[in-house]
Write an enzyme that holds these catalytic residues in place. Structure first.
Site, PDB file in Angstrom:
ATOM      1  N   CYS A 122       0.807  -1.216   0.000  1.00  0.00           N
ATOM      2  CA  CYS A 122       0.000   0.000   0.000  1.00  0.00           C
ATOM      3  C   CYS A 122       0.843   1.271   0.000  1.00  0.00           C
ATOM      4  O   CYS A 122       0.317   2.352  -0.271  1.00  0.00           O
ATOM      5  CB  CYS A 122      -0.939   0.000   1.201  1.00  0.00           C
ATOM      6  SG  CYS A 122      -2.058  -1.420   1.255  1.00  0.00           S
ATOM      7  N   HIS A 258      -2.979   7.042   3.013  1.00  0.00           N
ATOM      8  CA  HIS A 258      -3.461   5.815   2.387  1.00  0.00           C
ATOM      9  C   HIS A 258      -4.866   5.529   2.887  1.00  0.00           C
ATOM     10  O   HIS A 258      -5.158   5.633   4.080  1.00  0.00           O
ATOM     11  CB  HIS A 258      -2.514   4.666   2.738  1.00  0.00           C
ATOM     12  CG  HIS A 258      -3.056   3.317   2.428  1.00  0.00           C
ATOM     13  ND1 HIS A 258      -3.627   3.004   1.212  1.00  0.00           N
ATOM     14  CD2 HIS A 258      -3.125   2.184   3.186  1.00  0.00           C
ATOM     15  CE1 HIS A 258      -4.016   1.738   1.234  1.00  0.00           C
ATOM     16  NE2 HIS A 258      -3.726   1.225   2.413  1.00  0.00           N
ATOM     17  N   ASN A 289     -10.218   0.085  -0.055  1.00  0.00           N
ATOM     18  CA  ASN A 289      -8.757   0.118   0.015  1.00  0.00           C
ATOM     19  C   ASN A 289      -8.186  -0.435  -1.282  1.00  0.00           C
ATOM     20  O   ASN A 289      -8.209  -1.641  -1.513  1.00  0.00           O
ATOM     21  CB  ASN A 289      -8.293  -0.702   1.222  1.00  0.00           C
ATOM     22  CG  ASN A 289      -6.781  -0.708   1.381  1.00  0.00           C
ATOM     23  OD1 ASN A 289      -6.039  -0.375   0.469  1.00  0.00           O
ATOM     24  ND2 ASN A 289      -6.323  -1.114   2.556  1.00  0.00           N
TER      25      ASN A 289
END
EC number: 2.3.1.301
Length: 335
Positions: A122, A258, A289
């Site tokens: 990520c 993020h 996500n």
């Protein structure tokens, strides 16, 4: 003794444009709950996610990257031939080789350019952005396409109540190049391999090939461990990024962490002591996500809605599998 020559480039680098691609299929929490014992309210209260996007079977990390990049290139009024580097951040290009980036570069008409992938989970976009800025300042390239793209939905066990509602699909691209003023600060990055198992593929491909009748590999996450690490350590990383850029918290206009969990990002916002009127990205609510794609997707959304403006000072913090992180202060692109 012959001295080896070196190169040097421009020092003032920034984001020129951003492009986004979101798959058309919208998946609600209620649909997710058809496979697990949960509810829309429970998922939203713990993650901030209401809906997410799943890619079509024929779509891939590469195809989504191409679509997002076409938008970024068009917004910058450039063509593929103007680009001399392509960096793709992804964990879901489902081929050991070739990499995703050369495929994307060829589709966009970027001829004979360095094109390579970054695998940092990520935080991959932040790593790719830092490398691109350093390449330009070092004279290795002038205009680089940086892409975050993921097709995570096939990697998720849809009966795993701990994460089946989190990881999803999408792509976004930014063009990095010369800027009249400095637009990308130093990258603060690192990793904690002692916690590598916190986000992992549970079975490696060789083991699966040796026992194809057994369980297939899936993405697994130790949610509590990741939450604690991100909520309490990433604030320090964000402060380090601001210090490196010579920027104070009250000068930050936009915070784009993020998009992993809205509760984590609320804690980070508080710990960083940003201005009350600072814009906080919350693309996770309707996107989920998207791992390496989440920061540029959120950036694109903020500009598209007018919540953020070109030139705004933004703090980016990526964090995730590795466990790895990367953060920098940037100026929001013009388009």
């Amino acid at each position: 003794m012959t001295e080896i020559a070196t190169t040097s480039g421009i020092s003032s680098v920034g984001l020129l444009s951003v492009g986004a691609y979101r798959p058309t299929r919208v998946v609600t929490n209620d649909e997710i709950c058809e496979n697990i014992d949960s509810s829309d309210e429970w998922i939203y209260s713990r993650t901030g996610i209401k809906t997410r996007r799943f890619a079509a079977p024929e779509e891939s990390a590469a195809s989504m990257a191409i679509e997002a990049s076409r938008e970024a290139i068009a917004k910058a009024a450039l063509t593929g031939s103007d680009i001399d580097g392509v960096i793709v951040a992804t964990s879901t290009h489902f081929l050991q080789t070739p990499a995703c980036a050369p495929i994307v570069a060829a589709a966009l008409g970027c001829q004979n350019v360095p094109a390579f992938d970054i695998s940092a989970g990520c935080s991959g976009f932040g790593h790719a952005l830092g490398i691109a800025a350093d390449m330009i300042r070092g004279g290795s390239a002038a205009t680089i396409l940086v892409i975050g793209t993921e097709k995570l939905s096939p990697t998720v066990d849809m009966t795993d109540r701990s994460n089946c509602f989190i990881f999803v699909d999408g792509a976004a691209s930014v063009l990095v190049g010369h800027s009249p003023i400095q637009g990308i600060g130093p990258t603060v990055w690192g990793s904690d391999g002692e916690q590598a198992a916190a986000i992992r593929q549970d079975i490696d491909w060789i083991s699966h090939a040796e026992n194809p009748a057994g369980p297939r590999p899936f993405l697994r996450m130790e949610g509590t461990a990741v939450f604690r690490w991100a909520a309490f350590e990433m604030g320090k990383v964000g402060q380090q990024a601001m210090d490196a850029a010579g920027v104070k918290p009250d000068e930050i206009d936009v915070f784009i962490p993020h998009q992993a969990n809205s509760r984590i990002n609320e804690l980070l916002t508080k710990n960083l002591q940003l201005r009350p009127d600072a814009v906080i990205a919350n693309d996770i609510e309707h996107t989920g996500n998207t791992s390496a794609a989440s920061i540029p997707l959120a950036m694109a959304e903020l500009l598209a809605t007018g919540a953020a403006k070109p030139g705004d000072l933004a703090l980016l913090i990526g964090y995730g599998a590795g466990l790895s992180y990367a953060a920098q202060v940037v100026r929001m692109p013009n388009s």
